[in-house]
Design a protein around this motif. Sequence first.
Motif, PDB file in Angstrom:
ATOM      1  N   TYR A  93       0.856  -1.186   0.000  1.00 18.32           N
ATOM      2  CA  TYR A  93       0.000   0.000   0.000  1.00 18.32           C
ATOM      3  C   TYR A  93       0.894   1.239   0.000  1.00 18.32           C
ATOM      4  O   TYR A  93       2.023   1.215   0.520  1.00 18.32           O
ATOM      5  N   VAL A  94       0.390   2.329  -0.547  1.00 20.30           N
ATOM      6  CA  VAL A  94       1.102   3.614  -0.556  1.00 20.30           C
ATOM      7  C   VAL A  94       0.134   4.681  -0.054  1.00 20.30           C
ATOM      8  O   VAL A  94      -1.030   4.741  -0.495  1.00 20.30           O
ATOM      9  N   THR A  95       0.592   5.550   0.857  1.00 18.58           N
ATOM     10  CA  THR A  95      -0.215   6.636   1.392  1.00 18.58           C
ATOM     11  C   THR A  95       0.700   7.798   1.727  1.00 18.58           C
ATOM     12  O   THR A  95       1.945   7.685   1.642  1.00 18.58           O
ATOM     13  N   SER A  96       0.140   8.917   2.101  1.00 19.07           N
ATOM     14  CA  SER A  96       0.919  10.113   2.422  1.00 19.07           C
ATOM     15  C   SER A  96       0.257  10.847   3.574  1.00 19.07           C
ATOM     16  O   SER A  96      -0.940  10.678   3.845  1.00 19.07           O
ATOM     17  N   ASN A 144       3.870  17.178  10.911  1.00 18.78           N
ATOM     18  CA  ASN A 144       3.353  17.860  12.103  1.00 18.78           C
ATOM     19  C   ASN A 144       1.864  17.587  12.361  1.00 18.78           C
ATOM     20  O   ASN A 144       1.287  18.200  13.252  1.00 18.78           O
ATOM     21  N   THR A 145       1.231  16.703  11.605  1.00 17.76           N
ATOM     22  CA  THR A 145      -0.150  16.326  11.904  1.00 17.76           C
ATOM     23  C   THR A 145      -0.150  15.131  12.845  1.00 17.76           C
ATOM     24  O   THR A 145       0.767  14.305  12.839  1.00 17.76           O
ATOM     25  N   VAL A 146      -1.190  15.048  13.647  1.00 23.92           N
ATOM     26  CA  VAL A 146      -1.261  14.001  14.667  1.00 23.92           C
ATOM     27  C   VAL A 146      -2.722  13.586  14.831  1.00 23.92           C
ATOM     28  O   VAL A 146      -3.647  14.370  14.576  1.00 23.92           O
ATOM     29  N   ASP A 147      -2.925  12.335  15.244  1.00 20.58           N
ATOM     30  CA  ASP A 147      -4.251  11.761  15.488  1.00 20.58           C
ATOM     31  C   ASP A 147      -5.128  11.834  14.243  1.00 20.58           C
ATOM     32  O   ASP A 147      -6.298  12.244  14.282  1.00 20.58           O
ATOM     33  N   VAL A 148      -4.568  11.430  13.118  1.00 20.89           N
ATOM     34  CA  VAL A 148      -5.333  11.398  11.872  1.00 20.89           C
ATOM     35  C   VAL A 148      -5.224  10.003  11.270  1.00 20.89           C
ATOM     36  O   VAL A 148      -4.233   9.296  11.446  1.00 20.89           O
ATOM     37  N   GLU A 149      -6.291   9.584  10.561  1.00 22.99           N
ATOM     38  CA  GLU A 149      -6.311   8.309   9.862  1.00 22.99           C
ATOM     39  C   GLU A 149      -5.748   8.515   8.458  1.00 22.99           C
ATOM     40  O   GLU A 149      -6.211   9.385   7.713  1.00 22.99           O
ATOM     41  N   ILE A 150      -4.753   7.693   8.083  1.00 24.61           N
ATOM     42  CA  ILE A 150      -4.117   7.875   6.778  1.00 24.61           C
ATOM     43  C   ILE A 150      -4.337   6.692   5.848  1.00 24.61           C
ATOM     44  O   ILE A 150      -4.125   6.825   4.642  1.00 24.61           O
ATOM     45  N   LEU A 151      -4.790   5.512   6.333  1.00 25.70           N
ATOM     46  CA  LEU A 151      -4.951   4.368   5.451  1.00 25.70           C
ATOM     47  C   LEU A 151      -5.815   3.307   6.118  1.00 25.70           C
ATOM     48  O   LEU A 151      -5.787   3.152   7.346  1.00 25.70           O
ATOM     49  N   ARG A 152      -6.608   2.574   5.264  1.00 28.38           N
ATOM     50  CA  ARG A 152      -7.359   1.406   5.718  1.00 28.38           C
ATOM     51  C   ARG A 152      -6.953   0.207   4.867  1.00 28.38           C
ATOM     52  O   ARG A 152      -6.923   0.306   3.631  1.00 28.38           O
ATOM     53  N   ILE A 184      -1.815   1.097  14.390  1.00 30.39           N
ATOM     54  CA  ILE A 184      -2.829   0.452  13.560  1.00 30.39           C
ATOM     55  C   ILE A 184      -3.795  -0.298  14.467  1.00 30.39           C
ATOM     56  O   ILE A 184      -3.379  -1.020  15.384  1.00 30.39           O
ATOM     57  N   VAL A 185      -5.095  -0.061  14.261  1.00 27.40           N
ATOM     58  CA  VAL A 185      -6.139  -0.676  15.080  1.00 27.40           C
ATOM     59  C   VAL A 185      -7.135  -1.358  14.154  1.00 27.40           C
ATOM     60  O   VAL A 185      -7.120  -1.163  12.939  1.00 27.40           O
ATOM     61  N   ASN A 208     -13.777  -5.190  10.176  1.00 27.88           N
ATOM     62  CA  ASN A 208     -12.584  -6.024  10.302  1.00 27.88           C
ATOM     63  C   ASN A 208     -11.395  -5.447   9.519  1.00 27.88           C
ATOM     64  O   ASN A 208     -10.435  -6.160   9.220  1.00 27.88           O
ATOM     65  N   GLU A 209     -11.454  -4.140   9.217  1.00 24.32           N
ATOM     66  CA  GLU A 209     -10.364  -3.490   8.504  1.00 24.32           C
ATOM     67  C   GLU A 209      -9.303  -3.012   9.491  1.00 24.32           C
ATOM     68  O   GLU A 209      -9.581  -2.766  10.675  1.00 24.32           O
ATOM     69  N   GLY A 210      -8.090  -2.842   8.980  1.00 21.33           N
ATOM     70  CA  GLY A 210      -7.020  -2.265   9.757  1.00 21.33           C
ATOM     71  C   GLY A 210      -6.897  -0.781   9.459  1.00 21.33           C
ATOM     72  O   GLY A 210      -6.790  -0.378   8.293  1.00 21.33           O
ATOM     73  N   VAL A 211      -6.933   0.063  10.505  1.00 19.49           N
ATOM     74  CA  VAL A 211      -6.905   1.519  10.353  1.00 19.49           C
ATOM     75  C   VAL A 211      -5.541   2.015  10.823  1.00 19.49           C
ATOM     76  O   VAL A 211      -5.185   1.849  11.998  1.00 19.49           O
ATOM     77  N   LEU A 212      -4.769   2.620   9.911  1.00 19.53           N
ATOM     78  CA  LEU A 212      -3.442   3.148  10.224  1.00 19.53           C
ATOM     79  C   LEU A 212      -3.575   4.625  10.570  1.00 19.53           C
ATOM     80  O   LEU A 212      -4.135   5.411   9.799  1.00 19.53           O
ATOM     81  N   CYS A 213      -3.051   5.014  11.733  1.00 23.75           N
ATOM     82  CA  CYS A 213      -3.163   6.388  12.228  1.00 23.75           C
ATOM     83  C   CYS A 213      -1.776   6.908  12.591  1.00 23.75           C
ATOM     84  O   CYS A 213      -0.860   6.139  12.924  1.00 23.75           O
ATOM     85  N   VAL A 214      -1.636   8.261  12.549  1.00 27.13           N
ATOM     86  CA  VAL A 214      -0.424   8.946  13.005  1.00 27.13           C
ATOM     87  C   VAL A 214      -0.680   9.426  14.419  1.00 27.13           C
ATOM     88  O   VAL A 214      -1.620  10.192  14.672  1.00 27.13           O
ATOM     89  N   VAL A 215       0.125   8.984  15.370  1.00 25.30           N
ATOM     90  CA  VAL A 215      -0.045   9.374  16.771  1.00 25.30           C
ATOM     91  C   VAL A 215       1.079  10.276  17.254  1.00 25.30           C
ATOM     92  O   VAL A 215       0.991  10.829  18.356  1.00 25.30           O
ATOM     93  N   LYS A 216       2.112  10.428  16.457  1.00 30.34           N
ATOM     94  CA  LYS A 216       3.222  11.305  16.803  1.00 30.34           C
ATOM     95  C   LYS A 216       3.630  12.044  15.524  1.00 30.34           C
ATOM     96  O   LYS A 216       3.817  11.411  14.479  1.00 30.34           O
TER      97      LYS A 216
END
Length: 895
Positions: free
Chosen positions: A359-362, A366-374, A405-406, A412-420
């Motif tokens: 998978y490729v995402t962007s 400096n952003t935090v607590d955002v969902e970037i990929l499923r 990732i949660v 049942n999808e995997g959600v990738l988030c930026v936490v830092k």
Amino acid sequence: MAAVGPVSSPSGALCRLVLTLTILMFACDACKNVILHVPSKLDAEKFVGRVNLKECFKSASQIHSSDPDFRLLEDGSIYTTNAIVLPSEKRNFTVLLSNTENQEEKKIVVLLKNQTKVLKKRHSKEKALRRSKRRWAPIPCSMLENSLGPFPLFLQQVQSDTAQNYTIYYSIRGPGVDQEPLNLFYVERDTGNLYCTRPVDREQYESFELIAFATTPDGYTPELPLSLLIKIEDENDNYPIFTETTYIFTISENCRVGSTVGQVCATDKDEPDTMHTRLRYSIIEQVPARPTPFSVHPTTGVLTVSSTQIDREVIDKYQLKIKVQDMDGQYFGLHTTSTCIIHIEDANDNLPTFTRSSYVTSVEENTVDVEILRVTVEDKDLVNTPNWRANYTILKGNENGNFKIVTDTKTNEGVLCVVKPLNYEERQQVTLQIGVVNEAPYSRESSSRSAISMATITVNVKNVDEGPECSPPVQTVRIRENVPVGTRNNGYRAYNSETRSSSGIRYRKLNDPREWVTVDENSGSITLLRSLDREAETISNGIYNITILASDGAGRTCTGTLGILLEDVNDNGPFIPRQTIIICRTTMSSVEIVAVDPDEPTNGPPFDFRLESVSNPDIQRIWRLARLNDTAARLSYQNDLPFGPYPVPVRVTDRLGQSQVTLLTVNLCDCITENDCTPHPGARSGSGEVIFGKWAILALLLGVALLFCILFTLVCGVSRTAKQPKVFPDDLAQQNLIVSNTEAPGDDKVCSTNDFTTHAVGSSAQGIGGIMGSGVKTGGQETIEMVKGGHQTMGHHHTLDSCRGGHVETDNCRYAYSEWHSFTQPRLGEKVQLCNQDVDHKHAQDYVHSYNYEGKGSVAGSVGCCSEQQEEDGLEFLDHLEPKFRTLAEAYIKR
């Protein structure tokens, strides 16, 4: 059974046996006694005689013999159970008859006597009873259940060999005759032929045990009753039946071959341990027809797994038709069927797999607590079970903890988030390797592939103009305190995160607690507006903090802190914080004083303590200082020094010569502890002169004024008495005259000769100053009560008719009420005015006030500052109080 007749023996002699009845005490309950003549020697199973039981007890349900050597039948026949020899004298036993329903009992006494003489007289028919061999034992017979007849159906013949000698009648009793089922069997009386009247069901009656009897026409029983067994032979007329119409079992899809699924069971009512009940199980049908992973044991009915082709993802339920057949499965046997449903339970035999391997995402920096990929996975296991739910994890690339990732529990999808937050200047691309497994562990052992599915995620970091960066957030500069105002120094500096340059950044001061500095807008440097003081109250640990705001041209800002480290200068002399000292002369001869220096320790102790005696030379003579340590000294004084406060100046000098004088106020006090020390009303100065305080002066003035008032009152009273021809009794001197209501009998009352009532509070109660009496006496005060309609004397009421008109009458003269009021009121007002006033000339709390007339006065008398009771006399009224007040009175009165 056999009948017993005359028996010839080799001896030919019969013992004479005479048996007599010995139990006469039960005659009221016993029936007619029976005497039987028997030989002296009896074999076992010999007929002895018969007792008429119906004549004694028609409703007897139980029959017993008191002698175990004899037993009775239902018809009263007596037989021996053992071979016996009768004694030469006598023998008897008792037949017990009882009814269990009404608990009624009766007895028959049986006496046995020798029969030698009786044999000649007996009937000739009894001689035929002698025989050496007989037959009375038919073999058991049987009949087939559900027989078709014809009926009545002959079964067998019952015959006794005694029929050769005399006529014998046959009869039967038992189940199937006179018991349920009634009239199923009967026997011909003369021939002994046994018949069955109708078909019999073996499953209801397996056999019948009848009792056959052989009797003579006169009722004699030559044979023992015969037990006759009729067995019902089984016919295969019952189908085997399953215990349940539908069996439901559950088996896991990953079970091994040979695993038990369950057991089916059937029953057959036919005769056990025969071919009619020998059952055999088999599977005759399956839905779906293929594959066939189950088998059933033919004799036990246990279902087992016979194949590894069970796969829940292909077939999740099987329906089997089970047959059970008797006759060991022979084609002519009877059979029935039942349904068996087998549910296949899910096992985690399928791994979750990613739908894509990369998978490729962007994401912006400096952003935090955002969902970037499923990311999505596929799993063939049962949905919404631990075998299907996925657990995602980041295997590589997240060493800095920027990502998480949660699992979305709904999809049942995997959600990738930026936490830092990510920093583009540090890293422009991040590659993550993620994996997925189920909540439940994988059930199959797999050596060819891993039990975890993996995928790769490439995260591109986007550059964002971040504005100024306050790094580090806290910066410090070092400045010496007390430097001249206007001194310029380096300040706070921020950077552009893109160019790492400070150009184009503006600075502004946000917080300066003491307004000591200014901040240059372009460079961030600071200029002193006031002299810096390291010892100021707002300074903590010698650091003065200023908050700076840095901003760029686009208005983006950051905030930093500039800490000014103040270098210490020895600009403060040591001093003594505790400037007021108390010395208790009774317990203390000296006191310890401690000095402090606001400067740093390098400019502080050790201190030097000296008495400053420039203004007062006596300081050196009276006081002494002795150094204890670097920061403390001991101050002592002469023993003959008077009480009072003394000023003592002490100069303390630090190690660099900076000094300061502290004026101590040392208070010499007559106390034990310092808390007991109170200001002395007149203290001496250092020269020994008496110093009066303002309160002492006021007390002296009030004392002089009070003395003049007393003298004036005495003089006026004497002169007024000399001019007044009317004389009041001496015992009324210095009284508080009160017009009051009488509420109850009073205390101690003294009736004087002039008929005035005196309330004596003490036995020697006299006034403190006489204005109407002839002299001045000390003691308790007295009260004169004017009573409307009468006066009180010794607790009783005395009528004064003359007083009703408003006059007070004595023995010698009459006084008008107005004269009495005009004389007593001014003087009473003077006394009350002076009664217990404080230094501020304020009245006491119990100051006497004027009240309207309400009736009789109180029996308790006057209580307050002007009516102190000194003795216990005059309290007899307490004896008449209600019971609830007596306990309180006894606590304060000595009986």
